[in-house]
Scaffold this motif. Structure first.
Motif, short mmCIF file in Angstrom:
data_model
loop_
_atom_site.label_atom_id
_atom_site.label_comp_id
_atom_site.label_asym_id
_atom_site.label_seq_id
_atom_site.Cartn_x
_atom_site.Cartn_y
_atom_site.Cartn_z
N ASP A 42 0.84 -1.20 0.00
CA ASP A 42 0.00 0.00 0.00
C ASP A 42 0.88 1.25 0.00
OD1 ASP A 42 -2.66 1.04 0.07
OD2 ASP A 42 -2.36 1.59 2.17
N LYS A 43 1.92 1.22 0.85
CA LYS A 43 2.83 2.36 0.94
C LYS A 43 3.57 2.58 -0.38
CE LYS A 43 4.72 2.23 5.21
NZ LYS A 43 5.91 1.81 5.98
N LEU A 44 3.87 1.47 -1.06
CA LEU A 44 4.60 1.57 -2.33
C LEU A 44 3.72 2.13 -3.45
CD1 LEU A 44 6.54 -1.80 -2.10
CD2 LEU A 44 7.60 0.46 -2.32
N GLY A 45 2.41 2.17 -3.21
CA GLY A 45 1.53 2.85 -4.18
C GLY A 45 0.79 1.94 -5.14
N VAL A 46 0.66 0.63 -4.81
CA VAL A 46 -0.18 -0.21 -5.67
C VAL A 46 -1.62 0.29 -5.55
CG1 VAL A 46 1.30 -2.24 -5.41
CG2 VAL A 46 -0.69 -1.98 -3.91
N TYR A 47 -2.41 0.16 -6.62
CA TYR A 47 -3.80 0.64 -6.53
C TYR A 47 -4.72 -0.42 -5.96
CZ TYR A 47 -5.17 -2.08 -10.65
OH TYR A 47 -5.43 -3.11 -11.52
N ILE B 11 -6.83 -6.29 6.67
CA ILE B 11 -6.07 -5.65 5.60
C ILE B 11 -6.93 -4.58 4.92
CG2 ILE B 11 -4.98 -6.01 3.34
CD1 ILE B 11 -4.14 -8.83 4.39
N THR B 12 -8.16 -4.97 4.55
CA THR B 12 -9.06 -4.05 3.84
C THR B 12 -9.27 -2.75 4.64
OG1 THR B 12 -10.15 -5.94 2.84
CG2 THR B 12 -11.38 -3.87 2.81
N ASP B 13 -9.39 -2.90 5.96
CA ASP B 13 -9.65 -1.73 6.82
C ASP B 13 -8.41 -0.85 7.01
OD1 ASP B 13 -12.20 -2.61 7.14
OD2 ASP B 13 -11.91 -3.46 9.15
N ASN B 14 -7.23 -1.38 6.66
CA ASN B 14 -6.00 -0.64 6.98
C ASN B 14 -5.21 -0.20 5.76
OD1 ASN B 14 -5.40 -0.53 10.06
ND2 ASN B 14 -6.38 -2.51 9.68
N VAL B 15 -5.72 -0.44 4.56
CA VAL B 15 -4.99 0.02 3.36
C VAL B 15 -5.89 0.94 2.54
CG1 VAL B 15 -3.47 -2.02 3.21
CG2 VAL B 15 -5.65 -2.02 1.97
N ASN B 16 -5.24 1.83 1.78
CA ASN B 16 -5.99 2.67 0.82
C ASN B 16 -6.30 1.88 -0.44
OD1 ASN B 16 -5.92 5.10 2.34
ND2 ASN B 16 -3.73 5.21 1.87
N ALA B 17 -5.45 0.89 -0.74
CA ALA B 17 -5.62 0.11 -1.97
C ALA B 17 -6.92 -0.69 -1.91
CB ALA B 17 -4.43 -0.84 -2.13
#
Ligand code: KIV
Length: 255
Positions: A162-167, A182-188
């Motif tokens: 997520d930090k690396l910028g995957v969508y 995971i879903t609750d903690n990433v922007n992706a």
């Protein structure tokens, strides 16, 4: 469909994805309103008849992505990077571009390889990650992340991706609770396959959900039709008609 529109679906509506490997199926999926089509390297087992995905080449992927792209007007097409196509930064950049030139809108790669993913993302390439069961390197097809240390690693890999910028991140065969965390903690966007209902979207292998293979139904697959039986019955009827000279009748003949 623009990637931005898909990303905005997080938290508001579920994203739908299926695999496709050819023009006709891709056209049907697109005309049915699917959001995303993955030209997966599952191509190896379900279409090319290999035991797994390891034998799939860049040429295979480029040909099938191009076929899918010819059938699609709206859906976002993801090209799966085959094993050995992203061993280092320069191979990854060169091969990802080839998949885009073939007709993909973004690329997917398995696991966490920070150097490669950073280089792809900084080059402007939209990248979909893939964690949990990783078919290219897996020694078995068991659910991953049931044990605490494995679950912690998958979670921290997801944060890193997520930090690396995957969508987005495909989460394959992991427990429902881990997928939710995971879903609750990433922007992706999280796209689940065997990862429960809390993911932002779902993907299935088209041949599995159509019931194409006889006696093959992994637990996470819902079969929406039994195409194996449909094709078998049609073929048996055809054989019987031809042998019995019931086909072609006048209706199907020229004079
Ligand atoms: O190759 C593929 O079809 C995949 C899906 C299982 C997500 O990676």
């Amino acid at each position: 469909m623009e990637l931005n529109e898909l990303i905005k679906m997080k938290g508001s509506q579920k994203v739908t994805m299926l695999t496709a490997y050819d023009y006709q199926i891709a056209k049907i999926l697109d005309e049915s309103g699917i959001d995303m089509i993955l030209v997966g390297d599952s191509l190896g087992n379900v279409v090319l008849g290999y035991e797994g995905t390891k034998q799939v080449t860049m040429n295979d992927m480029e040909r099938h992505i191009a076929a899918v792209a010819r059938g699609v007007k709206k859906a976002h097409i993801i090209g799966d990077m085959p094993i050995a196509s992203y061993n280092n930064v320069s191979d990854a950049l060169k091969n990802a571009k080839k998949l885009i030139n073939a007709g993909a809108h973004s690329v997917k790669l398995e696991g966490l390889n920070p150097e490669v993913i950073r280089a792809l993302v900084s080059s402007g390439m939209p990248v979909l990650g893939h964690l949990g069961l990783l078919p290219q390197t897996a020694v078995d097809l068991k659910v991953k992340g049931k044990k605490r240390d494995e679950a912690d690693r998958i979670f921290s890999d997801a944060l890193e991706l997520d930090k690396l910028g995957v969508y987005g991140i495909v989460l394959e065969c992991i427990p429902v609770g881990l997928a939710k965390k995971i879903t609750d903690n990433v922007n992706a966007l999280t796209i689940g396959i065997g990862a429960g209902v809390h993911c932002d979207g779902q993907v299935l292998v088209i041949n599995d959900m159509l019931g194409m293979l006889h006696n093959h139904k992994p637990k996470h697959v819902k079969q929406y039709v039994n195409i194996y039986e449909v094709i078998k019955t049609a073929t048996q009827n055809y054989i019987s008609d031809v042998k019995g000279e019931k086909f072609p009748t006048d209706e199907y003949s020229f004079h």
